[in-house]
Design an enzyme around this catalytic site. Structure first.
Site, PDB file in Angstrom:
ATOM      1  N   THR A  92       0.857  -1.188   0.000  1.00 54.05           N
ATOM      2  CA  THR A  92       0.000   0.000   0.000  1.00 54.05           C
ATOM      3  C   THR A  92       0.896   1.242   0.000  1.00 54.05           C
ATOM      4  O   THR A  92       1.894   1.293   0.724  1.00 54.05           O
ATOM      5  CB  THR A  92      -0.901  -0.004   1.261  1.00 54.05           C
ATOM      6  N   LEU A 162      -1.802 -18.626  -4.067  1.00 56.88           N
ATOM      7  CA  LEU A 162      -1.295 -19.421  -2.936  1.00 56.88           C
ATOM      8  C   LEU A 162      -1.550 -18.680  -1.627  1.00 56.88           C
ATOM      9  O   LEU A 162      -1.619 -17.448  -1.590  1.00 56.88           O
ATOM     10  CB  LEU A 162       0.198 -19.713  -3.101  1.00 56.88           C
ATOM     11  N   GLU A 164      -0.019 -18.303   2.291  1.00 57.19           N
ATOM     12  CA  GLU A 164       1.159 -18.624   3.103  1.00 57.19           C
ATOM     13  C   GLU A 164       0.794 -19.687   4.132  1.00 57.19           C
ATOM     14  O   GLU A 164      -0.323 -19.713   4.646  1.00 57.19           O
ATOM     15  CB  GLU A 164       1.679 -17.361   3.786  1.00 57.19           C
ATOM     16  N   ALA A 221     -10.856  -9.370  -6.442  1.00 58.25           N
ATOM     17  CA  ALA A 221     -12.201  -9.795  -6.021  1.00 58.25           C
ATOM     18  C   ALA A 221     -12.103 -10.994  -5.080  1.00 58.25           C
ATOM     19  O   ALA A 221     -12.774 -11.027  -4.044  1.00 58.25           O
ATOM     20  CB  ALA A 221     -13.043 -10.139  -7.241  1.00 58.25           C
ATOM     21  N   ALA A 267     -14.123 -17.321  13.454  1.00 61.98           N
ATOM     22  CA  ALA A 267     -13.986 -16.011  14.103  1.00 61.98           C
ATOM     23  C   ALA A 267     -12.600 -15.913  14.744  1.00 61.98           C
ATOM     24  O   ALA A 267     -12.011 -16.928  15.125  1.00 61.98           O
ATOM     25  CB  ALA A 267     -15.059 -15.839  15.162  1.00 61.98           C
ATOM     26  N   VAL A 269      -9.240 -12.851  16.179  1.00 62.10           N
ATOM     27  CA  VAL A 269      -8.847 -11.487  16.534  1.00 62.10           C
ATOM     28  C   VAL A 269      -8.670 -10.600  15.284  1.00 62.10           C
ATOM     29  O   VAL A 269      -8.283  -9.440  15.387  1.00 62.10           O
ATOM     30  CB  VAL A 269      -7.589 -11.540  17.423  1.00 62.10           C
ATOM     31  N   CYS A 275      -1.637  -9.400   2.289  1.00 63.33           N
ATOM     32  CA  CYS A 275      -2.510  -9.245   1.116  1.00 63.33           C
ATOM     33  C   CYS A 275      -3.909  -8.691   1.382  1.00 63.33           C
ATOM     34  O   CYS A 275      -4.339  -7.785   0.680  1.00 63.33           O
ATOM     35  CB  CYS A 275      -2.632 -10.574   0.389  1.00 63.33           C
ATOM     36  N   GLN A 277      -5.643  -6.823   3.590  1.00 57.23           N
ATOM     37  CA  GLN A 277      -5.890  -5.399   3.805  1.00 57.23           C
ATOM     38  C   GLN A 277      -5.448  -4.581   2.591  1.00 57.23           C
ATOM     39  O   GLN A 277      -6.174  -3.722   2.096  1.00 57.23           O
ATOM     40  CB  GLN A 277      -5.167  -4.924   5.059  1.00 57.23           C
TER      41      GLN A 277
HETATM   42  P1  NAI Z   1       7.933 -10.029  -1.023  1.00 57.58           P
HETATM   43  O1  NAI Z   1       8.112  -8.694  -0.472  1.00 57.58           O
HETATM   44  O2  NAI Z   1       8.096 -11.238  -0.159  1.00 57.58           O
HETATM   45  O3  NAI Z   1       8.923 -10.243  -2.265  1.00 57.58           O
HETATM   46  C1  NAI Z   1       9.118  -9.314  -3.286  1.00 57.58           C
HETATM   47  C2  NAI Z   1      10.588  -9.357  -3.691  1.00 57.58           C
HETATM   48  O4  NAI Z   1      10.750  -8.557  -4.863  1.00 57.58           O
HETATM   49  C3  NAI Z   1      11.541  -8.788  -2.646  1.00 57.58           C
HETATM   50  O5  NAI Z   1      12.497  -9.771  -2.307  1.00 57.58           O
HETATM   51  C4  NAI Z   1      12.182  -7.577  -3.339  1.00 57.58           C
HETATM   52  O6  NAI Z   1      13.545  -7.407  -3.000  1.00 57.58           O
HETATM   53  C5  NAI Z   1      12.036  -7.952  -4.794  1.00 57.58           C
HETATM   54  N1  NAI Z   1      12.077  -6.817  -5.725  1.00 57.58           N
HETATM   55  C6  NAI Z   1      11.382  -5.655  -5.654  1.00 57.58           C
HETATM   56  N2  NAI Z   1      11.665  -4.883  -6.721  1.00 57.58           N
HETATM   57  C7  NAI Z   1      12.554  -5.564  -7.480  1.00 57.58           C
HETATM   58  C8  NAI Z   1      13.212  -5.302  -8.713  1.00 57.58           C
HETATM   59  N3  NAI Z   1      12.967  -4.175  -9.412  1.00 57.58           N
HETATM   60  N4  NAI Z   1      14.086  -6.216  -9.196  1.00 57.58           N
HETATM   61  C9  NAI Z   1      14.309  -7.366  -8.518  1.00 57.58           C
HETATM   62  N5  NAI Z   1      13.712  -7.686  -7.342  1.00 57.58           N
HETATM   63  C10 NAI Z   1      12.834  -6.800  -6.840  1.00 57.58           C
HETATM   64  O7  NAI Z   1       6.462 -10.050  -1.698  1.00 57.58           O
HETATM   65  P2  NAI Z   1       5.489 -11.297  -1.867  1.00 57.58           P
HETATM   66  O8  NAI Z   1       4.769 -11.594  -0.611  1.00 57.58           O
HETATM   67  O9  NAI Z   1       6.214 -12.396  -2.583  1.00 57.58           O
HETATM   68  O10 NAI Z   1       4.407 -10.669  -2.856  1.00 57.58           O
HETATM   69  C11 NAI Z   1       4.704 -10.400  -4.204  1.00 57.58           C
HETATM   70  C12 NAI Z   1       3.401 -10.086  -4.921  1.00 57.58           C
HETATM   71  O11 NAI Z   1       2.556 -11.238  -4.907  1.00 57.58           O
HETATM   72  C13 NAI Z   1       2.592  -8.962  -4.291  1.00 57.58           C
HETATM   73  O12 NAI Z   1       1.969  -8.235  -5.314  1.00 57.58           O
HETATM   74  C14 NAI Z   1       1.548  -9.698  -3.480  1.00 57.58           C
HETATM   75  O13 NAI Z   1       0.364  -8.960  -3.337  1.00 57.58           O
HETATM   76  C15 NAI Z   1       1.294 -10.932  -4.332  1.00 57.58           C
HETATM   77  N6  NAI Z   1       0.819 -12.096  -3.614  1.00 57.58           N
HETATM   78  C16 NAI Z   1       1.353 -12.417  -2.381  1.00 57.58           C
HETATM   79  C17 NAI Z   1       0.918 -13.539  -1.717  1.00 57.58           C
HETATM   80  C18 NAI Z   1       1.471 -13.879  -0.369  1.00 57.58           C
HETATM   81  O14 NAI Z   1       0.907 -14.762   0.284  1.00 57.58           O
HETATM   82  N7  NAI Z   1       2.531 -13.261   0.102  1.00 57.58           N
HETATM   83  C19 NAI Z   1      -0.104 -14.433  -2.289  1.00 57.58           C
HETATM   84  C20 NAI Z   1      -0.548 -14.039  -3.590  1.00 57.58           C
HETATM   85  C21 NAI Z   1      -0.099 -12.909  -4.205  1.00 57.58           C
END
Ligand code: NAI
Length: 478
Positions: A92, A162, A164, A221, A267, A269, A275, A277
């Site tokens: 965000t 997926l 976590e 969604a 239910a 806390v 993701c 929020q």
């Molecule tokens: P994260 O923060 O764990 O990983 C993102 C990685 O991208 C970081 O290691 C960062 O250093 C790297 N990064 C950022 N800019 C970069 C660049 N220009 N070049 C190379 N590396 C770069 O994020 P996460 O949790 O993996 O989420 C990624 C996306 O997937 C988000 O949009 C999230 O909303 C979505 N998502 C996340 C889920 C989850 O459970 N964490 C599930 C489904 C989707």
């Protein structure tokens, strides 16, 4: 159509596990996961992976060095790949236009610009990060504005579903794989290339293809619906506490209706994680930009109820402890936003912990998977570090955390909390000893028979020894 080389930009919670499973299922494809963070890449190349996911270590060990590589050589990864996943973070925005609601797309844009700069042959670029609708259009615009001769791009949307804690299982047996692309022959060809990857282990009827905007919106969604279900049952829990209904019984009765289904009706806390929020707020912002204020307000309410639930839980702790927690020791069991992950992003434990610290409580925190450094970092994020140092002790086991406390507060549903030696814990606590079960996982009858005062969400277990047990509901006394 078959692909030989894939690159994934972003070695986080999504990029790492997703590419590990693809590498295992597609041994003939070489996958390089690149990241700017040397520390993250070093961890992926070590025995101590940067994230904890059940089952992940073994598959990484099986594939790493064979057809799965982790590297900081972003440009090399981009140049060599035929298909590039963008899996960077989209938090965000905390500044400027849309602050507090819009998704910050700076990492997506910088990845797209990097691809445009270094690519010297055509690529399929797959947006896997969760993005607002029409983000693929921006990526396409950046790529096309910087196109070199003989370099063509197709941009696909392939959001990741997926969760976590169950990432490996979710990736191996997905409910569905969603792929959005342009409705042109080139777009359809790119879609088929990505389908080819997934078809290695996912049956055809579970691979859904659609236009790019539908695919992008479907991810937002889905998360909005999931978050809304949690806020709905949490809203019910407040009614249950006032009326003597039991939220578990209500959830069971409601969930047996096949039109509603029984999942995501627990239910608690409140929901946390990186993701829900963020994606609901992203939706709110989108609606505002589209001049749909009523729709924006509807989704905003999901977040409001979540904040209310956390605050309500913390207030009940304070009220039950005779309306003051100042200088009282309180054990917080669980700091991750849910079990089976070490991720603390937006964890309810952080919010409850802060509310209690604001009242001067001494917190003794234990979590099986979250490091001391992470807990300290999360709490000092918006608190004076001296205050955190004075008020917070991080413990190595739950018994140490409970020692000499007035109350145990369960914030994460770790299985190990169900089977602790509660008689031993009871003896080591100050009396009356309270348990606040924020996840409804403990055996409340047993705890009460040991002598605990037990307070949980969505259910009145006993009339607690307090002055105003339901004082958060204005004007209503139990
Ligand atoms: P994260 O923060 O764990 O990983 C993102 C990685 O991208 C970081 O290691 C960062 O250093 C790297 N990064 C950022 N800019 C970069 C660049 N220009 N070049 C190379 N590396 C770069 O994020 P996460 O949790 O993996 O989420 C990624 C996306 O997937 C988000 O949009 C999230 O909303 C979505 N998502 C996340 C889920 C989850 O459970 N964490 C599930 C489904 C989707």
């Amino acid at each position: 159509m078959p692909l030989k080389k894939i690159c994934c930009i972003g070695a986080g919670y999504v990029g790492g596990p997703t590419c590990t499973v693809i590498a295992q299922k597609c041994p003939e494809v070489t996958i390089t996961v690149v990241d700017l963070s040397q520390e993250r890449i070093d961890q992926w190349n070590s025995d101590n992976l940067p994230i904890f996911e059940p089952g992940l270590d073994d598959i990484v060990k099986e594939c790493r060095g064979r057809n799965l590589f982790f590297s900081t050589e972003v440009d090399k990864g981009i140049k060599e790949a035929e298909l590039i996943f963008i899996c960077v973070n989209t938090p965000t925005k905390n500044y400027g236009l849309g602050k507090g609601r819009a998704a910050d797309l700076k990492y997506i844009e910088s990845a797209a610009r990097r691809i445009a700069e270094v690519a010297n042959n055509s690529k399929i670029v797959v947006e896997k990060s969760t993005v607002p609708v029409k983000a693929a259009e921006s990526i396409t615009a950046i790529l096309k504005a910087n196109t070199k001769p003989n370099v063509k791009y197709q941009v696909l949307s392939n959001p990741e579903f997926l969760a976590e804690g169950t990432a490996v299982k979710d990736l191996m047996f997905p409910d569905r794989v969603l792929i959005g692309g342009e409705q042109t022959p080139e777009g359809q060809e790119a879609i088929q290339s990505l389908c080819w990857i997934y078809k290695h282990w996912v049956t055809e009827e579970r691979i859904i293809t659609m236009n790019t905007w539908s695919s992008e919106l479907s991810k937002l969604a889905a998360n909005a619906f999931l978050a809304q279900r949690i806020s709905s049952i949490n809203a019910m829990s407040a009614i249950c506490e006032m009326t003597g209904a039991d939220v578990n019984e209500v959830a069971h009765a409601v969930g047996t209706d096949s039109r509603i289904g029984n999942k995501f009706l627990q239910a608690s806390v409140g929901f946390g994680g990186s993701c829900f929020q963020k994606d609901v707020l992203n939706m709110v912002y989108l609606c505002e930009c589209l001049n749909l204020p009523e729709v924006a307000e509807y989704w905003q309410q999901v977040i409001k109820i979540n904040e209310y639930q956390r605050r309500r839980f913390a207030d009940r702790i304070i009220e039950s402890l005779f309306n003051t927690v100042t200088n009282k020791k309180i054990a917080i069991l669980g700091f991750a936003f849910k079990k089976d992950t070490g991720d603390t992003r937006e964890s309810s434990a952080i919010h409850v912990g802060r509310y209690l610290m604001d009242e001067g409580a001494n917190l003794r925190i234990y979590d099986p998977k979250v490091s001391r450094q992470q807990i300290t970092r999360d709490l000092t994020d918006s608190e004076d570090p001296n205050k955190v140092r004075d008020l917070v002790t991080i413990c190595d086991d739950p018994y140490q955390a409970a020692l000499g406390t007035h109350a145990l507060v369960v914030c994460t549903e770790w299985d190990e909390f169900k089977t602790l030696e509660y008689d031993r814990i009871y003896k080591s606590m100050l009396k009356p000893a309270f348990v606040f079960d924020g996840r409804l996982i403990l055996d409340h009858e047993k705890l009460m028979s040991l002598g605990f005062q037990v307070i949980t969400i969505g259910k009145r277990l006993q009339r607690p020894n307090v002055h105003r047990p339901y004082a958060t509901a204005k004007g209503v006394q139990s």
